[in-house]
Scaffold this motif. Sequence first.
Motif, mmCIF file in Angstrom:
data_model
loop_
_atom_site.group_PDB
_atom_site.id
_atom_site.type_symbol
_atom_site.label_atom_id
_atom_site.label_comp_id
_atom_site.label_asym_id
_atom_site.label_seq_id
_atom_site.Cartn_x
_atom_site.Cartn_y
_atom_site.Cartn_z
ATOM 1 N N ALA A 81 1.261 -1.138 0.255
ATOM 2 C CA ALA A 81 -0.005 0.142 -0.554
ATOM 3 C C ALA A 81 0.982 1.196 0.279
ATOM 4 O O ALA A 81 0.748 2.527 -0.998
ATOM 5 C CB ALA A 81 -0.785 -0.112 1.340
ATOM 6 N N ALA A 82 1.927 1.492 0.955
ATOM 7 C CA ALA A 82 2.796 2.769 1.398
ATOM 8 C C ALA A 82 4.019 2.367 -0.500
ATOM 9 O O ALA A 82 3.630 4.024 -1.315
ATOM 10 C CB ALA A 82 3.931 2.301 2.424
ATOM 11 N N ILE A 83 3.773 1.535 -0.832
ATOM 12 C CA ILE A 83 4.843 1.989 -2.684
ATOM 13 C C ILE A 83 3.570 2.527 -3.522
ATOM 14 O O ILE A 83 4.003 3.398 -4.131
ATOM 15 C CB ILE A 83 4.890 0.356 -2.849
ATOM 16 N N LYS A 84 2.746 1.681 -3.678
ATOM 17 C CA LYS A 84 1.766 2.134 -4.796
ATOM 18 C C LYS A 84 1.207 3.897 -3.929
ATOM 19 O O LYS A 84 1.020 4.556 -5.395
ATOM 20 C CB LYS A 84 0.434 1.071 -4.197
ATOM 21 N N LEU A 85 1.089 3.972 -3.158
ATOM 22 C CA LEU A 85 0.829 5.539 -2.658
ATOM 23 C C LEU A 85 1.821 6.279 -3.172
ATOM 24 O O LEU A 85 2.225 7.857 -4.095
ATOM 25 C CB LEU A 85 0.510 5.665 -1.246
ATOM 26 N N LEU A 86 2.979 5.969 -3.178
ATOM 27 C CA LEU A 86 4.408 6.791 -3.090
ATOM 28 C C LEU A 86 4.358 7.052 -4.838
ATOM 29 O O LEU A 86 4.870 8.270 -4.994
ATOM 30 C CB LEU A 86 5.849 5.890 -2.519
ATOM 31 N N ILE A 87 3.837 5.662 -5.480
ATOM 32 C CA ILE A 87 4.303 5.333 -6.811
ATOM 33 C C ILE A 87 3.252 7.202 -7.368
ATOM 34 O O ILE A 87 3.413 7.759 -8.412
ATOM 35 C CB ILE A 87 3.905 4.592 -8.066
ATOM 36 N N GLU A 88 2.017 6.321 -7.074
ATOM 37 C CA GLU A 88 0.581 7.686 -7.802
ATOM 38 C C GLU A 88 1.149 8.967 -7.178
ATOM 39 O O GLU A 88 0.722 9.906 -8.364
ATOM 40 C CB GLU A 88 -0.406 6.969 -6.961
ATOM 41 N N GLU A 89 1.383 8.904 -6.042
ATOM 42 C CA GLU A 89 2.352 10.740 -6.094
ATOM 43 C C GLU A 89 3.423 11.158 -6.628
ATOM 44 O O GLU A 89 3.242 12.401 -7.472
ATOM 45 C CB GLU A 89 2.529 10.747 -4.817
ATOM 46 N N PHE A 90 3.678 10.532 -6.643
ATOM 47 C CA PHE A 90 5.561 10.819 -7.731
ATOM 48 C C PHE A 90 4.520 11.032 -9.080
ATOM 49 O O PHE A 90 5.404 11.963 -10.184
ATOM 50 C CB PHE A 90 6.347 9.739 -8.459
ATOM 51 N N VAL A 91 3.894 10.593 -9.646
ATOM 52 C CA VAL A 91 3.890 10.252 -11.137
ATOM 53 C C VAL A 91 2.831 11.862 -11.323
ATOM 54 O O VAL A 91 2.502 12.565 -12.575
ATOM 55 C CB VAL A 91 2.611 9.324 -11.313
ATOM 56 N N GLN A 92 1.866 12.636 -9.905
ATOM 57 C CA GLN A 92 1.284 13.558 -9.913
ATOM 58 C C GLN A 92 2.352 15.022 -10.490
ATOM 59 O O GLN A 92 1.825 15.364 -11.752
ATOM 60 C CB GLN A 92 0.078 14.024 -8.434
ATOM 61 N N VAL A 93 3.278 14.724 -9.605
ATOM 62 C CA VAL A 93 4.754 15.645 -9.474
ATOM 63 C C VAL A 93 4.827 15.614 -10.625
ATOM 64 O O VAL A 93 5.379 17.170 -11.335
ATOM 65 C CB VAL A 93 4.744 16.207 -8.085
ATOM 66 N N ALA A 94 4.716 14.737 -10.926
ATOM 67 C CA ALA A 94 6.478 14.347 -12.148
ATOM 68 C C ALA A 94 5.516 14.782 -13.541
ATOM 69 O O ALA A 94 5.524 15.342 -14.410
ATOM 70 C CB ALA A 94 6.761 12.841 -12.348
#
Length: 302
Positions: free
Chosen positions: A213-226
Amino acid sequence: MAPSQPMIAQPWTVVGEGAIGLLAAAHLHQAGYPVQLHRRSAGSFAFTLRSMDAVVSLSLPNTVHSPYCFILLPVKAYAVAEAVQQLQPLLAAKAQLVLSHNGMGTVEQVLPLLQPEQGLWFLSTSHGAYKPDRSTVLHSGLGQSVLGALNKAALLQQHNVEAAMQAALGPLQLQTDIWPSLWQKLAVNAVINPLTALHQCKNGELASSNYSAAIKLLIEEFVQVATLSGQNFSVGALHHRVNQVIEQTADNYSSMQQDFAKGRPSELDYITGFLLRQAAQHQLQLPAHQAIYQLLSQKSPR
């Protein structure tokens, strides 16, 4: 293919005595390049490089030739700007500097410090190396590297820099736009490094469902800012890449985990901190990255 003889008369100067820097210095020396180290201590530096197929003992001189014309700076991101400031009086008018570290945010710090004809490059590598003691370097994982010019002055020395970095940390790919590669590496580092530092575990332990769950959240947020920063990534592709790196480096400890374990400064401000600063420019909240940043900041020796 690395050249048997260097394409330039001037030596390469490697800053510091970190594992990746010494690995590159040894490979340059073996390819016929004159190499010297720039470090705080006077005198030559002797070390042994142990790789999968060879053991090589070397002794490299310390800052014999100046001004410096070709410089590799494989130092931690937080030390880059200060290192360049200290190097300024020693740099040739057309010096070429190659940065190589985890995280982002140093290019903006370094470019204003350079003279108009001084070139800046970034080299991102997946080679693995560490030092079990001060005078031993273990080449723990074969990798590859990408290299990109960051200003016009760099392009004038492209042939020389590319040939040397091919010898140092090849196989090498020269990229006209290195930023997508740096953002992709940042995506991996922004997941694996903070989580392993927080939980003090090997990379491979992140494959447990406890971290899904933590990995999924961190990746989703990364894609937003990228995306807001002009980079095009998909959550699925990045998730695959992160899982791939976790599997390939399962027995490794991340550099940030090691920094926190040994009470050293870390590159947190140039990995998670960089993402948070980018998000703030777009009025974007990254709660998962913010939470892990705050937890690690409380533990940091800073």
